[in-house]
Design a protein around this motif. Structure first.
Motif: not given
Length: 319
Positions: A92-106
């Protein structure tokens, strides 16, 4: 035509970043997971001889698309077993992080953040139960360091979780790499905290562990955070070089060191960090170990990881 460094093949095709190519004994785990065969996955993990290996297996499973389907079934069938619940939470954490992406927050949209946090909260609810039932269960605490960071629970909470884990499993490399990310400035920490923690891990661990690689990772993160005009000077600096040399000597270059599933990542960190500073003679033994293998991280910090690896390795071979 291929050449060798210290006897390890270095073919012209360049490095493979695939963990299953680099560690073939993991292939049965992938095969079982892709087939959705929980008994085979459980048997593979049951046969592992260290908590570090279990955490490595968990990370790889978490990166397999669709793994949540058979893991959800396993959780339903084995509600009291911490393993399927932890593996599912990690997925679940990986699914979420894939959606967020590795970009900076802005550069992450509100909708991405909402979905990211929703998946992490699902994982956190599972892990709270597991850790309450099994306070010494390192795989669950390790994933909870990821949820703490993603849910922005703060430095104190992340450190509390790490301390709970390390009380039972000191020098746990997977957890150390997670906390190091947390205490970097990009997640609300500081460089003093990050470098201090890395050095503390390197000096406290038994000689010949992977912990020294945290020193290299901290310098790499610091390098990445600098303006492009400052990066070269930082990594070329003698304090950084000497820091890296000490860390390498007490860890992956120590006579007591024994290769393991984290070795490619640890040697990659040193090869990368020394090369960024132009310290190619120091990078050479790490490239010697790696040969045609490398970990995605930290090489994926370069625009072209393969080309960068080959360029740096060539310089190290000629040093």
């Amino acid at each position: 035509m291929s050449s060798t460094i210290s006897g390890r093949s270095t073919g012209s095709g360049g490095p493979t970043f695939d963990p299953y190519d680099n560690t073939p004994e993991l292939i049965p785990l992938r095969t079982a997971a892709q087939a959705g065969h929980w008994p085979a996955v459980r048997a593979f993990i049951a046969g592992l001889d260290s908590v570090e290996k279990v955490c490595s297996a968990s990370s790889l499973l978490a990166d397999i698309a669709g793994a949540e389907n058979f893991l959800e079934r396993a959780v339903t069938e084995l509600p009291g077993d911490p393993l399927p619940r932890t593996l599912l939470a990690h997925r679940y954490v990986y699914i979420g992080w894939d959606i967020r992406s590795g970009a900076r927050a802005q550069h992450v949209s509100r909708d991405q953040f909402d979905q990211f946090h929703a998946w992490l909260r699902r994982a956190e609810q599972i892990l709270i139960e597991v850790c309450a039932e099994q306070p010494a269960y390192a795989p669950a605490w390790t994933v909870r360091l990821m949820t703490a960071r993603g849910l922005q629970l703060g430095q104190a909470e992340a450190r509390r979780r790490y301390d709970r884990l390390s009380a039972h499993h000191p020098h746990h490399y997977h957890a150390q790499t997670q906390l190091l990310q947390q205490i970097c400035p990009k997640w609300g920490g500081s460089w003093d905290a990050a470098h201090g923690f890395a050095r503390e891990c390197a000096t406290a661990a038994p000689d010949g562990s992977n912990a020294g690689a945290l020193v290299a990772l901290a310098h790499i993160e610091h390098w990445l955070d600098l303006e492009s005009t400052e990066r070269g000077a930082y990594m070329r600096g003698l304090p950084v070089r000497d820091d890296l040399r000490f860390a390498a000597q007490v860890s992956v270059l120590h006579p007591s060191y024994r290769p393991n599933w984290n070795s490619i990542g640890a040697h990659s960190a040193f090869a990368f960090a020394f090369s960024l500073g132009g310290h190619f003679a120091d990078a050479a033994p790490h490239f010697a170990f790696l040969g045609d293998r490398a970990s995605e991280f930290p090489w994926d910090y370069m625009g072209d990881p393969k080309a960068s690896f080959l360029k740096f390795r060539k310089s190290a071979m000629e040093a």
